[in-house]
Design an enzyme around this catalytic site. Structure first.
Site, PDB file in Angstrom:
ATOM      1  CG  ASP A  80      -1.319   1.223  -7.353  1.00  0.00           C
ATOM      2  OD1 ASP A  80      -1.402   1.273  -6.116  1.00  0.00           O
ATOM      3  OD2 ASP A  80      -1.592   2.197  -8.095  1.00  0.00           O
TER       4      ASP A  80
ATOM      5  CG  ASN B 169       0.957   4.894   2.403  1.00  0.00           C
ATOM      6  OD1 ASN B 169       2.082   4.990   2.878  1.00  0.00           O
ATOM      7  ND2 ASN B 169       0.734   4.870   1.100  1.00  0.00           N
TER       8      ASN B 169
ATOM      9  CB  VAL C 148      -7.820   3.696  -1.113  1.00  0.00           C
ATOM     10  CG1 VAL C 148      -9.029   2.765  -1.115  1.00  0.00           C
ATOM     11  CG2 VAL C 148      -7.652   4.358  -2.479  1.00  0.00           C
TER      12      VAL C 148
ATOM     13  CG  HIS D 116      -4.214  -0.512   0.365  1.00  0.00           C
ATOM     14  ND1 HIS D 116      -5.142   0.365   0.894  1.00  0.00           N
ATOM     15  CD2 HIS D 116      -3.232   0.258  -0.153  1.00  0.00           C
ATOM     16  CE1 HIS D 116      -4.745   1.606   0.694  1.00  0.00           C
ATOM     17  NE2 HIS D 116      -3.576   1.581   0.065  1.00  0.00           N
TER      18      HIS D 116
ATOM     19  CG  HIS E 218       1.167   0.377  -1.445  1.00  0.00           C
ATOM     20  ND1 HIS E 218       0.778   0.984  -2.615  1.00  0.00           N
ATOM     21  CD2 HIS E 218       0.477   0.989  -0.459  1.00  0.00           C
ATOM     22  CE1 HIS E 218      -0.105   1.939  -2.343  1.00  0.00           C
ATOM     23  NE2 HIS E 218      -0.299   1.958  -1.046  1.00  0.00           N
TER      24      HIS E 218
HETATM   25  P1  5GP Z   1      -2.767   4.616  -0.429  1.00  0.00           P
HETATM   26  O1  5GP Z   1      -2.245   6.017  -0.659  1.00  0.00           O
HETATM   27  O2  5GP Z   1      -4.169   4.632   0.085  1.00  0.00           O
HETATM   28  O3  5GP Z   1      -1.837   3.774   0.368  1.00  0.00           O
HETATM   29  O4  5GP Z   1      -2.748   3.933  -1.845  1.00  0.00           O
HETATM   30  C1  5GP Z   1      -3.857   3.805  -2.672  1.00  0.00           C
HETATM   31  C2  5GP Z   1      -3.382   3.160  -3.951  1.00  0.00           C
HETATM   32  O5  5GP Z   1      -4.516   2.697  -4.645  1.00  0.00           O
HETATM   33  C3  5GP Z   1      -2.642   4.131  -4.897  1.00  0.00           C
HETATM   34  O6  5GP Z   1      -1.348   3.616  -5.185  1.00  0.00           O
HETATM   35  C4  5GP Z   1      -3.525   4.187  -6.127  1.00  0.00           C
HETATM   36  O7  5GP Z   1      -2.803   4.251  -7.335  1.00  0.00           O
HETATM   37  C5  5GP Z   1      -4.327   2.886  -6.014  1.00  0.00           C
HETATM   38  N1  5GP Z   1      -5.652   2.967  -6.606  1.00  0.00           N
HETATM   39  C6  5GP Z   1      -6.569   3.962  -6.469  1.00  0.00           C
HETATM   40  N2  5GP Z   1      -7.693   3.686  -7.130  1.00  0.00           N
HETATM   41  C7  5GP Z   1      -7.495   2.456  -7.709  1.00  0.00           C
HETATM   42  C8  5GP Z   1      -8.319   1.626  -8.529  1.00  0.00           C
HETATM   43  O8  5GP Z   1      -9.453   1.940  -8.877  1.00  0.00           O
HETATM   44  N3  5GP Z   1      -7.782   0.442  -8.925  1.00  0.00           N
HETATM   45  C9  5GP Z   1      -6.512   0.056  -8.561  1.00  0.00           C
HETATM   46  N4  5GP Z   1      -6.091  -1.125  -9.026  1.00  0.00           N
HETATM   47  N5  5GP Z   1      -5.724   0.813  -7.782  1.00  0.00           N
HETATM   48  C10 5GP Z   1      -6.203   1.998  -7.363  1.00  0.00           C
END
Ligand code: 5GP
Ligand code: ZN
Length: 116
Positions: free
Chosen positions: A32, A88, A97, A101, A103
Site C-alpha cells: 500500500d 472495504n 478505489v 482488493h 488489505h
Molecule cells: P480502500 O479504501 O479502497 O479499501 O483502499 C484503497 C487503498 O489503496 C488505500 O489504502 C490507499 O493507500 C491505496 N492506494 C491508493 N492509490 C494507490 C496507488 O497508486 N498505489 C498503491 N500501491 N496503493 C494505493
C-alpha cells in the site's frame, strides 16, 4: 478485463509503478502506498471487479485462491504472529478505489491508524 480509468488496473498493466510482492496470472500483490501498519499490502484480482458486491458464483475459485495466498504472503512478510484482513465495500464501507482488493495489515503494534 481492465477499466481505463481505474488506478489499480493501471498498476496491473504497469502504467503506474508499484512495489510488488506477488504476481501470477490472476492475482497481484502490492504494498500500500500509504501504509496503516508496519506491513500493509493489497491483494487484487487482475480482472477489474469493482467491489465485493460485484462478485459472481464463477469467481469462487479466484476468491478462494486469494484467501489461501494471504497467510503464505503474510508469513513471507514477517507476519507469522498474525495479521488483519479488510475488504472495504462501497461508499458506506469506506471504499476509495473501486477495484476489489483485500488489505493485509500486520507488524508490531501500535499501528499508525486503527482503521483503514
Ligand atoms: P480502500 O479504501 O479502497 O479499501 O483502499 C484503497 C487503498 O489503496 C488505500 O489504502 C490507499 O493507500 C491505496 N492506494 C491508493 N492509490 C494507490 C496507488 O497508486 N498505489 C498503491 N500501491 N496503493 C494505493
Ligand atoms: Zn480496475
Amino acid at each position: 478485463m481492465h477499466d481505463p480509468n481505474c488506478i489499480f488496473c493501471k498498476i496491473i498493466q504497469g502504467t503506474i509503478p508499484s512495489k510488488k510482492l506477488y504476481e501470477d496470472d490472476d492475482v497481484l500483490g502490492v504494498f500500500d502506498i500509504n501504509p496503516a501498519s508496519p506491513v500493509h499490502f493489497l491483494l487484487l484480482p487482475k480482472r477489474h471487479i469493482p467491489t465485493l458486491q460485484h462478485v459472481k458464483e464463477g469467481d469462487s475459485s479466484l476468491l478462494g485462491k486469494m484467501l489461501v495466498l494471504i497467510p503464505q504472503l503474510a508469513e513471507q512478510q514477517g507476519c507469522g504472529d498474525g495479521f488483519k484482513t479488510v475488504i472495504n465495500t462501497g461508499p458506506n464501507g469506506g471504499q476509495e478505489v473501486y477495484h476489489l482488493h483485500i488489505h493485509v495489515l500486520g507488524g508490531p503494534r501500535p499501528w499508525k491508524r486503527a482503521t483503514i
